[in-house]
Design an enzyme around this catalytic site. Structure first.
Site, short mmCIF file in Angstrom:
data_model
loop_
_atom_site.label_atom_id
_atom_site.label_comp_id
_atom_site.label_asym_id
_atom_site.label_seq_id
_atom_site.Cartn_x
_atom_site.Cartn_y
_atom_site.Cartn_z
N LYS A 1 1.12 -1.28 0.07
CA LYS A 1 -0.11 -0.20 0.53
C LYS A 1 0.89 1.44 0.25
CE LYS A 1 -2.13 -0.32 3.65
NZ LYS A 1 -1.88 -2.02 4.10
N ARG B 1 -8.80 1.14 9.52
CA ARG B 1 -8.52 -0.10 9.89
C ARG B 1 -9.30 -0.40 11.19
NH1 ARG B 1 -2.27 1.03 9.50
NH2 ARG B 1 -1.79 -0.44 10.00
N ARG C 1 11.75 -6.40 4.85
CA ARG C 1 11.49 -5.15 4.39
C ARG C 1 12.37 -4.29 5.43
NH1 ARG C 1 5.48 -1.94 5.19
NH2 ARG C 1 5.48 -2.69 7.34
N ARG D 1 11.51 -2.20 10.60
CA ARG D 1 11.01 -0.91 11.34
C ARG D 1 10.89 -2.23 12.53
NH1 ARG D 1 5.69 0.38 8.47
NH2 ARG D 1 4.87 -0.54 10.18
N ARG E 1 0.53 -8.56 13.73
CA ARG E 1 -0.47 -7.25 13.24
C ARG E 1 -1.12 -8.49 12.41
NH1 ARG E 1 4.54 -4.86 10.39
NH2 ARG E 1 3.12 -2.96 9.54
P1 AMP Z 1 1.35 1.09 9.25
O1 AMP Z 1 2.44 1.74 8.88
O2 AMP Z 1 0.20 1.93 8.43
O3 AMP Z 1 1.68 -0.20 9.04
O4 AMP Z 1 0.89 1.73 10.97
C1 AMP Z 1 1.74 0.90 11.71
C2 AMP Z 1 1.21 0.75 13.15
O5 AMP Z 1 0.07 2.46 13.45
C3 AMP Z 1 0.22 0.24 13.04
O6 AMP Z 1 0.34 -1.02 13.38
C4 AMP Z 1 -0.67 0.97 14.17
O7 AMP Z 1 -0.34 0.07 15.84
C5 AMP Z 1 -0.94 2.33 13.63
N1 AMP Z 1 -1.89 2.94 13.04
C6 AMP Z 1 -2.10 3.39 11.60
N2 AMP Z 1 -2.51 3.57 11.45
C7 AMP Z 1 -3.41 3.09 12.03
C8 AMP Z 1 -4.97 2.99 12.22
N3 AMP Z 1 -6.07 3.67 11.42
N4 AMP Z 1 -5.67 2.64 13.42
C9 AMP Z 1 -4.87 2.21 14.22
N5 AMP Z 1 -3.88 2.44 14.46
C10 AMP Z 1 -3.41 2.77 13.20
#
Ligand code: AMP
Length: 221
Positions: free
Chosen positions: A15, A90, A127, A156, A167
């Site tokens: 994404k 989410r 990654r 990360r 996750r």
């Molecule tokens: P991502 O980079 O999109 O994988 O997001 C990393 C982390 O940020 C996720 O595992 C969540 O802990 C938090 N996070 C990001 N976007 C959201 C969201 N829309 N709702 C809740 N937690 C989020």
């Protein structure tokens, strides 16, 4: 008409890469809630301090906080002629709040990137991101430094194997129902994310054309 794009898909589906590439090609902002949170953690703000432990466990930040962040971000001038949302919504509660925020604006185009679970685990385990600017490094790149800023490439914190599995579990439980939430809309499309990035980008562009034609004909949502 504004191009309001929402990217759905599990962690590791690509994404971020596709959202960044598409947003840049159209001159619209990519709004990644993960990036906004990582910046807040980095800057040591109140939200960042609270979010850090939750993110490190692979769990979700509360709907209220996330909805507030996105509401404020979508009101800014640069988001009025379109945006690419990556990582939000989410949960169904976030999706429903987003419908309220989008009321009176051009329709949301929703693209779901589909990738088999084994491939997701493989990608997330290998990654790397830049410790300085947060850019994703190409999976098969083999480079030691960031192509954008020359910073050091690191894993990360939440790409650690145990956190990856958590996750993915959280995705299936809380985020996958969003596919059903949006699937009934004429502006929804899914694409195959298990292809080389250029092919995914081409399919994404074609899906957006198809979805936006229906969006115009089919009313605002
Ligand atoms: P991502 O980079 O999109 O994988 O997001 C990393 C982390 O940020 C996720 O595992 C969540 O802990 C938090 N996070 C990001 N976007 C959201 C969201 N829309 N709702 C809740 N937690 C989020």
């Amino acid at each position: 008409m504004a191009l309001n794009l929402l990217m759905l898909g599990p962690p590791g589906a690509g994404k971020g890469t596709q959202a960044e590439r598409f947003a840049r090609s159209r001159g619209i902002p990519r709004i990644s809630t993960g990036d906004i949170l990582r910046e807040a953690v980095h800057a040591g703000t109140e939200i960042g301090r609270r979010a850090r432990a939750i993110m490190d466990r692979g769990e979700l930040i509360s709907d209220d906080v996330m909805i507030g962040i996105v509401r404020e971000r979508l009101e800014r001038d640069d988001a009025q002629s379109g945006f690419v949302l990556d990582g939000f919504p989410r949960t169904v509660a976030q999706a429903s709040a987003l419908d309220g925020i989008m009321d009176g604006r051009d329709p949301l185009l929703v693209i779901d990137i589909v990738v088999p679970e084994t491939e997701l685990v493989r990608r997330l385990g290998t990654r790397l991101i830049c410790a300085k600017c947060g850019t994703n490094a190409p999976i098969a790149g083999g480079a030691a430094t960031c192509a954008t800023c020359g910073g050091k490439l690191v894993q990360r914190a939440d790409d650690d194997q145990a956190v990856v599995l958590e996750r993915l579990k959280v995705y299936h439980r809380q985020s996958e129902p969003l596919v059903e939430y949006y699937r009934v809309r004429p502006t929804f499309r899914s694409i195959d994310g298990a292809q080389p990035p250029d092919r995914v980008a081409a399919d994404l562009a074609a899906a957006i054309v198809a979805a936006s034609n229906v969006g115009v004909a089919g009313g605002r949502r």
